[in-house]
Design a protein around this motif. Structure first.
Motif: not given
Ligand code: PLP
Length: 395
Positions: A103-106, A252-259, A240-241, A289-290
């Motif tokens: 995702t784009t950041g948190a 840079e707008r980078i993060g993720y959701v981990a389910v 959410c990270y 960026i990923q």
């Protein structure tokens, strides 16, 4: 006709942004080095050189068509696999790449997590003090945000108030640890108790309650401590990270959701987030960026300056006589103001070129936040100003 709801929001600009703009304007008058600007949570240390090298290598030797090409809508598979493996190693989880949604950041992560497990009219509970942007984030989903009052003794969870707030309309509970603005790190005991309450209520109400765990400060923990991993305590957790703080990459707008693989419908939630993206116009973070962050998953910026600054400020504030809970992490501290009206307190502080954020927008009265992601030299120079302010206004 233009949208009246968004138009109305123009009148309620973020207090933090306004203070930051004031600090910049004041800096033009007296030199920014003389403004003790504690307003913004913007990392003050550079990204690690390993990240820069990874990006240079990618740009020099990678295939330009794929580097700059569209990411698959659920993220780049090898990036997702690398994130899952890193989380499994660090926290003893069992993620596969299919449980990771870049995702784009948190902010982007929260937008997708919230929409995946609530619908308009549902209720999401969070705990004061909380990040003020949670209100617009939740408003945008059509759900309702309910705030549980703070536990002012240590900024863990006020369980009595939490249990009183729970009701069958609650579909998700949103936590943030390490916490902005208090700096509190939720203990394993807090997370265990939270999980117990949620499991009981799921049984009682006969439906899932998801835990949305916002963790952009996960690695900024002091005294050699560690943040216990919330998903380890509760199956229905969406983590959410963001690398905004740990790698100093907020732009840079980078993060993720981990389910959590043990969550209800775990295999559906990431594909559903891909569908949510179609409506939000979000569509995955940039491909380069990923790939860049996936190469430096074990790295952080040199975060030690935040602990140095915290210790300086904690000692100075307690020495002056402030009532303050020692932060366990982040780059924030949240002392009690020297008068009940935090706005009036922070207005007076401006006369000493101390830019402090009043606590009202964090859901607590009578406190203030200092974001000490600034040079240590400036923190040191601000201490005499803090002493003078307290003595002259409240001595
Ligand atoms: N959640 C919290 C608690 C934050 O403090 C922030 C940013 O300061 C965010 C979410 C948003 O993070 P990002 O910039 O990675 O979207």
């Amino acid at each position: 006709m233009i949208n009246e709801d968004y138009k109305a929001m123009l009148g309620g600009k973020s207090v933090i942004r306004e203070l930051s703009e004031y600090a910049t304007a004041r800096g033009k008058e007296i030199g920014y080095e003389n403004v003790f600007d504690y307003s913004l949570g913007n990392p003050s240390v550079p990204a690690p050189s390993a990240f820069t090298h990874a990006m240079v290598d990618l740009y020099e030797h990678g295939d330009p068509v794929s580097i700059h090409g569209y990411s698959p809508s659920l993220g780049i598979p090898e990036v997702k696999d690398a994130i899952a493996e890193s989380l499994n190693t660090r926290f003893g989880m069992t993620y596969t790449g299919n449980h990771i949604f870049p995702t784009t950041g948190a902010a982007g992560a929260l937008a997708h997590a919230m929409r995946a497990v609530t619908k308009p009219g549902d209720e999401i509970i969070t705990f004061a003090p909380y990040f003020p942007e949670y209100q617009p984030y939740v408003n945008g989903t059509g759900a309702k945000l309910t705030i549980v009052p703070a536990d002012l003794d240590n900024f863990q969870i006020n369980f009595e108030a939490f249990e009183a707030a729970l009701n069958p309309n609650v579909q998700a509970v949103l936590i943030n640890t390490p916490n902005n603005p208090s700096g509190a790190v939720y203990s394993a005991e807090t997370l265990r108790r939270l999980a117990d309450v949620l499991r009981d209520k799921q049984r009682e109400y006969g439906h899932d309650i998801f835990l949305i765990s916002d963790e952009p400060y996960r690695e900024i923990v002091f005294d050699g401590g560690k943040q216990a991993y919330p998903a380890k305590f509760y199956d229905n957790t969406l983590t959410c990270y963001s690398w905004s703080k740990s790698l100093s990459l907020p732009g840079e707008r980078i993060g993720y959701v981990a389910v959590n693989p043990a969550a209800t419908d775990a295999d559906l939630l990431v594909p559903m987030m891909g569908q949510i993206s179609r409506g939000t116009g979000h569509n995955c973070p940039p491909s380069s960026i990923q790939r860049g962050v996936a190469k430096v998953l074990g790295e952080t910026s040199d975060l030690s300056v935040y602990e140095t600054n915290m210790n300086l400020l904690y000692d100075a504030l307690t020495g002056i006589g402030f009532d303050v809970v020692r932060p366990g992490g982040t780059f924030y501290i949240f002392p009690k103001a020297l008068e009940a009206d935090a706005n009036a307190f922070c207005m007076k502080a401006k006369q000493y070129d101390l830019i402090l954020v009043p606590s009202n927008s964090f859901g607590v009265e009578g406190y203030f936040r200092m974001a000490y992601c600034i040079d240590t030299d400036k923190v040191k120079r601000s201490i005499p100003a803090l002493e003078r302010f307290a003595r002259e206004e409240y001595g």
